[in-house]
Design a protein around this motif. Structure first.
Motif, mmCIF file in Angstrom:
data_model
loop_
_atom_site.group_PDB
_atom_site.id
_atom_site.type_symbol
_atom_site.label_atom_id
_atom_site.label_comp_id
_atom_site.label_asym_id
_atom_site.label_seq_id
_atom_site.Cartn_x
_atom_site.Cartn_y
_atom_site.Cartn_z
ATOM 1 N N ALA A 1 0.813 -1.225 0.000
ATOM 2 C CA ALA A 1 0.000 0.000 0.000
ATOM 3 C C ALA A 1 0.847 1.276 0.000
ATOM 4 C CB ALA A 1 -0.938 0.001 1.200
ATOM 5 N N CYS A 2 2.127 1.169 0.272
ATOM 6 C CA CYS A 2 3.012 2.345 0.319
ATOM 7 C C CYS A 2 3.497 2.777 -1.068
ATOM 8 C CB CYS A 2 4.239 2.044 1.186
ATOM 9 S SG CYS A 2 3.875 1.738 2.922
ATOM 10 N N PHE A 3 3.198 1.978 -2.096
ATOM 11 C CA PHE A 3 3.789 2.218 -3.409
ATOM 12 C C PHE A 3 2.722 2.246 -4.504
ATOM 13 C CE2 PHE A 3 6.810 0.001 -0.698
ATOM 14 C CZ PHE A 3 7.890 0.862 -0.745
ATOM 15 N N PRO A 4 3.020 2.945 -5.600
ATOM 16 C CA PRO A 4 2.090 2.918 -6.740
ATOM 17 C C PRO A 4 1.913 1.483 -7.236
ATOM 18 C CG PRO A 4 3.815 4.575 -7.058
ATOM 19 C CD PRO A 4 4.182 3.789 -5.840
ATOM 20 N N GLU A 5 0.667 1.097 -7.472
ATOM 21 C CA GLU A 5 0.329 -0.305 -7.728
ATOM 22 C C GLU A 5 1.002 -0.897 -8.965
ATOM 23 O OE1 GLU A 5 -3.594 -3.142 -8.305
ATOM 24 O OE2 GLU A 5 -3.862 -1.022 -7.855
ATOM 25 N N LYS A 6 0.932 -0.227 -10.093
ATOM 26 C CA LYS A 6 1.413 -0.831 -11.344
ATOM 27 C C LYS A 6 2.915 -1.130 -11.321
ATOM 28 C CE LYS A 6 1.050 -0.445 -16.336
ATOM 29 N NZ LYS A 6 0.576 0.334 -17.459
ATOM 30 N N PRO A 7 3.788 -0.159 -11.017
ATOM 31 C CA PRO A 7 5.219 -0.510 -10.997
ATOM 32 C C PRO A 7 5.567 -1.483 -9.872
ATOM 33 C CG PRO A 7 4.900 1.789 -10.355
ATOM 34 C CD PRO A 7 3.570 1.273 -10.798
ATOM 35 N N PHE A 8 4.860 -1.376 -8.755
ATOM 36 C CA PHE A 8 5.099 -2.291 -7.642
ATOM 37 C C PHE A 8 4.831 -3.725 -8.077
ATOM 38 C CE2 PHE A 8 3.719 -4.848 -4.072
ATOM 39 C CZ PHE A 8 4.712 -4.606 -3.130
ATOM 40 N N LYS A 9 3.697 -3.966 -8.725
ATOM 41 C CA LYS A 9 3.336 -5.320 -9.161
ATOM 42 C C LYS A 9 4.357 -5.883 -10.132
ATOM 43 C CE LYS A 9 -1.587 -5.764 -8.430
ATOM 44 N NZ LYS A 9 -2.878 -6.059 -9.034
ATOM 45 N N LYS A 10 4.884 -5.030 -10.999
ATOM 46 C CA LYS A 10 5.892 -5.468 -11.968
ATOM 47 C C LYS A 10 7.132 -6.003 -11.242
ATOM 48 C CE LYS A 10 8.797 -3.008 -14.850
ATOM 49 N NZ LYS A 10 9.104 -1.839 -15.636
ATOM 50 N N HIS A 11 7.595 -5.280 -10.239
ATOM 51 C CA HIS A 11 8.770 -5.721 -9.471
ATOM 52 C C HIS A 11 8.438 -6.967 -8.645
ATOM 53 C CE1 HIS A 11 11.228 -2.390 -10.671
ATOM 54 N NE2 HIS A 11 10.349 -1.517 -10.231
ATOM 55 N N TYR A 12 7.255 -6.997 -8.080
ATOM 56 C CA TYR A 12 6.835 -8.145 -7.277
ATOM 57 C C TYR A 12 6.818 -9.423 -8.127
ATOM 58 C CZ TYR A 12 4.174 -11.016 -4.025
ATOM 59 O OH TYR A 12 3.779 -12.026 -3.176
ATOM 60 N N LYS A 13 6.284 -9.317 -9.341
ATOM 61 C CA LYS A 13 6.222 -10.490 -10.231
ATOM 62 C C LYS A 13 7.622 -11.001 -10.569
ATOM 63 C CE LYS A 13 1.747 -9.625 -12.343
ATOM 64 N NZ LYS A 13 1.023 -9.262 -13.574
ATOM 65 N N LYS A 14 8.568 -10.094 -10.749
ATOM 66 C CA LYS A 14 9.944 -10.532 -11.046
ATOM 67 C C LYS A 14 10.537 -11.278 -9.852
ATOM 68 C CE LYS A 14 11.060 -7.862 -14.847
ATOM 69 N NZ LYS A 14 11.300 -8.268 -16.125
ATOM 70 N N VAL A 15 10.319 -10.760 -8.659
ATOM 71 C CA VAL A 15 10.836 -11.436 -7.460
ATOM 72 C C VAL A 15 10.168 -12.797 -7.319
ATOM 73 C CG1 VAL A 15 11.047 -11.337 -4.940
ATOM 74 C CG2 VAL A 15 11.443 -9.276 -6.304
ATOM 75 N N LYS A 16 8.883 -12.861 -7.596
ATOM 76 C CA LYS A 16 8.168 -14.141 -7.526
ATOM 77 C C LYS A 16 8.740 -15.134 -8.540
ATOM 78 C CE LYS A 16 3.523 -16.020 -7.242
ATOM 79 N NZ LYS A 16 2.092 -15.712 -7.218
ATOM 80 N N SER A 17 9.088 -14.661 -9.725
ATOM 81 C CA SER A 17 9.670 -15.569 -10.732
ATOM 82 C C SER A 17 11.045 -16.059 -10.289
ATOM 83 C CB SER A 17 9.726 -14.909 -12.113
ATOM 84 O OG SER A 17 10.710 -13.907 -12.168
ATOM 85 N N ILE A 18 11.784 -15.228 -9.569
ATOM 86 C CA ILE A 18 13.075 -15.657 -9.018
ATOM 87 C C ILE A 18 12.836 -16.780 -8.008
ATOM 88 C CG2 ILE A 18 15.008 -14.956 -7.531
ATOM 89 C CD1 ILE A 18 14.782 -12.145 -8.886
ATOM 90 N N THR A 19 11.882 -16.581 -7.108
ATOM 91 C CA THR A 19 11.572 -17.597 -6.098
ATOM 92 C C THR A 19 11.188 -18.916 -6.758
ATOM 93 O OG1 THR A 19 10.728 -15.855 -4.642
ATOM 94 C CG2 THR A 19 10.160 -18.119 -4.070
ATOM 95 N N ARG A 20 10.298 -18.844 -7.725
ATOM 96 C CA ARG A 20 9.798 -20.052 -8.400
ATOM 97 C C ARG A 20 10.931 -20.775 -9.136
ATOM 98 N NH1 ARG A 20 5.814 -17.725 -10.649
ATOM 99 N NH2 ARG A 20 6.936 -17.100 -12.493
ATOM 100 N N THR A 21 11.748 -20.036 -9.849
ATOM 101 C CA THR A 21 12.840 -20.642 -10.619
ATOM 102 C C THR A 21 13.872 -21.281 -9.693
ATOM 103 O OG1 THR A 21 12.498 -19.004 -12.352
ATOM 104 C CG2 THR A 21 14.571 -20.188 -12.400
ATOM 105 N N LEU A 22 14.193 -20.604 -8.605
ATOM 106 C CA LEU A 22 15.124 -21.168 -7.631
ATOM 107 C C LEU A 22 14.534 -22.398 -6.962
ATOM 108 C CD1 LEU A 22 16.350 -17.875 -5.939
ATOM 109 C CD2 LEU A 22 17.703 -19.360 -7.428
#
Length: 157
Positions: A67-88
């Motif tokens: 909630a502290c960040f603008p939704e659209k760019p935040f989600k983009k970064h979140y999805k990348k981190v999630k893909s790192i977790t999944r791939t690892l």
């Protein structure tokens, strides 16, 4: 190798939630990325493990402070981190299986050891194949300046 959550400086009740959120997220991000080179080399399974653990901590922090960040760019970064977790995770699961079977190899009767060694060899091959998407993801993140963009966004620069 550090296995605990980082100590985060500058967190204070005098700071705004957004300032604290940025510091926490950036701290976890730096810790996660500190394991990347070791994970790329692949000679010590702890680097993949620690990078994955820290990516999960990072995602939890991001969930808490979304909630502290603008939704659209935040989600983009979140999805990348999630893909790192999944791939690892794909690599880590195989690391755990291999370690377990190697640990249980010696007490087995000789007749079962040969079959278990074949299984371990197959798991090593699967691990080698699972590392390919991980290495591809790391290369793509580097090509797209993911680290710089992530830090720029979350450091508020």
């Amino acid at each position: 190798m550090e296995t605990t959550a980082p100590k985060i400086r500058g967190i204070s009740p005098d700071e705004t939630l957004e300032v604290c959120a940025r510091q926490i997220i950036v701290s976890y991000f730096h810790q996660m990325m500190s394991y990347k080179e070791g994970a790329k080399k692949g000679s010590d399974i702890e680097f993949v493990h620690q990078m994955r653990v820290t990516s999960r901590r990072l995602r939890a922090a991001m969930d808490n402070f979304a909630a502290c960040f603008p939704e659209k760019p935040f989600k983009k970064h979140y999805k990348k981190v999630k893909s790192i977790t999944r791939t690892l995770g794909s690599v880590r699961d195989l690391d755990v299986l291999i370690a377990r079977f190697e640990k249980e190899l010696d007490p087995l009767p000789e007749s079962e050891q040969a079959d278990t060694r074949k299984l371990i060899e197959r798991l090593h091959q699967k691990r080698k194949n699972a590392r390919k998407p991980m290495l591809t993801l790391f290369a793509k993140l580097e090509e797209t300046s993911f680290e710089r963009k992530f830090l720029t966004f979350f450091q508020g620069l």
